[in-house]
Design an enzyme around this catalytic site. Sequence first.
Site, PDB file in Angstrom:
ATOM      1  N   GLY A  12       0.966  -1.340   0.005  1.00  0.00           N
ATOM      2  CA  GLY A  12       0.065   0.314  -0.035  1.00  0.00           C
ATOM      3  C   GLY A  12       0.491   1.272  -0.209  1.00  0.00           C
ATOM      4  CB  SER A  13       4.369   2.038  -0.767  1.00  0.00           C
ATOM      5  OG  SER A  13       4.756   2.257  -2.239  1.00  0.00           O
ATOM      6  CG  ASN A  14       2.019   3.678  -5.866  1.00  0.00           C
ATOM      7  OD1 ASN A  14       2.330   4.412  -5.749  1.00  0.00           O
ATOM      8  ND2 ASN A  14       2.551   2.356  -5.640  1.00  0.00           N
ATOM      9  NE  ARG A  65     -12.401 -12.063 -14.542  1.00  0.00           N
ATOM     10  CZ  ARG A  65     -11.626 -12.589 -15.430  1.00  0.00           C
ATOM     11  NH1 ARG A  65      -9.948 -11.802 -15.802  1.00  0.00           N
ATOM     12  NH2 ARG A  65     -11.909 -12.561 -16.746  1.00  0.00           N
ATOM     13  NE  ARG A  91      -8.403 -11.757  -8.168  1.00  0.00           N
ATOM     14  CZ  ARG A  91      -7.516 -13.387  -7.073  1.00  0.00           C
ATOM     15  NH1 ARG A  91      -6.292 -12.446  -6.869  1.00  0.00           N
ATOM     16  NH2 ARG A  91      -7.243 -13.891  -8.254  1.00  0.00           N
ATOM     17  CG  LEU A  93      -9.936  -5.871 -11.878  1.00  0.00           C
ATOM     18  CD1 LEU A  93      -9.988  -4.064 -11.946  1.00  0.00           C
ATOM     19  CD2 LEU A  93     -10.949  -6.620 -11.234  1.00  0.00           C
ATOM     20  CG  ASN A 107      -3.205  -0.383 -13.054  1.00  0.00           C
ATOM     21  OD1 ASN A 107      -3.250  -0.972 -12.073  1.00  0.00           O
ATOM     22  ND2 ASN A 107      -2.237  -1.208 -14.217  1.00  0.00           N
ATOM     23  CG  HIS A 109       2.147  -1.822 -15.615  1.00  0.00           C
ATOM     24  ND1 HIS A 109       2.081  -3.404 -14.965  1.00  0.00           N
ATOM     25  CD2 HIS A 109       3.250  -2.288 -16.433  1.00  0.00           C
ATOM     26  CE1 HIS A 109       2.566  -4.490 -15.686  1.00  0.00           C
ATOM     27  NE2 HIS A 109       3.371  -3.470 -16.543  1.00  0.00           N
ATOM     28  CG  ASP A 145      -0.175  -4.237 -17.345  1.00  0.00           C
ATOM     29  OD1 ASP A 145      -1.286  -4.369 -15.932  1.00  0.00           O
ATOM     30  OD2 ASP A 145       0.388  -5.847 -16.245  1.00  0.00           O
TER      31      ASP A 145
HETATM   32  C1  GAR Z   1       3.709  -1.294  -7.074  1.00  0.00           C
HETATM   33  O1  GAR Z   1       4.591  -1.088  -7.880  1.00  0.00           O
HETATM   34  C2  GAR Z   1       2.560  -1.022  -8.849  1.00  0.00           C
HETATM   35  O2  GAR Z   1       3.096  -0.332  -9.952  1.00  0.00           O
HETATM   36  C3  GAR Z   1       2.295  -2.386  -8.921  1.00  0.00           C
HETATM   37  O3  GAR Z   1       3.146  -3.185  -7.465  1.00  0.00           O
HETATM   38  C4  GAR Z   1       3.222  -2.426  -6.268  1.00  0.00           C
HETATM   39  C5  GAR Z   1       2.549  -1.695  -5.286  1.00  0.00           C
HETATM   40  O4  GAR Z   1       2.887  -1.258  -4.651  1.00  0.00           O
HETATM   41  N1  GAR Z   1       1.569  -2.838  -9.698  1.00  0.00           N
HETATM   42  C6  GAR Z   1       1.335  -3.788 -10.732  1.00  0.00           C
HETATM   43  O5  GAR Z   1       2.374  -4.709 -10.531  1.00  0.00           O
HETATM   44  C7  GAR Z   1      -0.023  -3.986 -11.014  1.00  0.00           C
HETATM   45  N2  GAR Z   1       0.186  -4.442 -12.123  1.00  0.00           N
HETATM   46  P1  GAR Z   1       2.650  -0.989  -3.207  1.00  0.00           P
HETATM   47  O6  GAR Z   1       1.278  -1.905  -2.719  1.00  0.00           O
HETATM   48  O7  GAR Z   1       3.428  -0.797  -2.592  1.00  0.00           O
HETATM   49  O8  GAR Z   1       1.813   0.680  -3.937  1.00  0.00           O
END
Ligand code: GAR
Length: 215
Positions: A12-14, A65, A91, A93, A107, A109, A145
């Site tokens: 969850g850092s984003n 799903r 996941r 979708l 999203n 990526h 993606d």
């Molecule tokens: C991030 O690097 C994000 O870009 C990636 O997962 C990580 C989540 O980090 N997302 C994907 O790979 C989606 N295809 P976070 O939980 O610390 O935000």
Amino acid sequence: MKRIVVLLSGRGSNMLAIAEALRRERWPASIVGVIGDRPGAAGLQRAGELGLPAALVDFRGFARREDFERALAEAIDAHEPDVVVLAGFMRVLGAPFVEHYRGRLLNIHPSLLPAFPGLATHRRALQAGVAVHGATVHFVGTEVDAGPIVAQAAVPVLADDDEAALAARVLELEHRLYPMALHWFVEDRLRLEGGRVRLLDPRPGETRLLWHEAR
Ligand code: GAR
């Protein structure tokens, strides 16, 4: 006030970067819900610690799903969101879900799409020998993606990089990129034109590209 729902699967850092930017920059928006798809997601706990409404829709409780996605959409729609933000939501979708949120589903990526969709992007970038790598914020389309690109962040790949070093360099920029892109959405400054995104009323120096700054 724009209502934001965040979906996550991991640390969850984003989500945190968005929550901090929103508060610091006083966006006309709030995170009205954070939803995880698995019980171990540290991001759900961090959301709770911030006082954000956090909920779990455990994908393992559903055989199909479609059933999971229907329950997920119900949990999301209960918050009446203007925008749904996938922040490390791991996941794929289905089309009905994506259609339901078309134009309001974002999203992030960890690659410069359309390069390296899917998993293990940093390892694959190293294996491919690219000199530049990064991250992309895009509107979600029905392909994995892919979808109209809102903004991208680019970092150099250095000679002695391993996967962890490269991932960390990209993640640091993700934490600026996602808030920047979402802020534009909140300000109603993103226009979808065909398969492309236009940023309305760009301010001086404002572009859809973030560069890594060498220290
Ligand atoms: C991030 O690097 C994000 O870009 C990636 O997962 C990580 C989540 O980090 N997302 C994907 O790979 C989606 N295809 P976070 O939980 O610390 O935000």
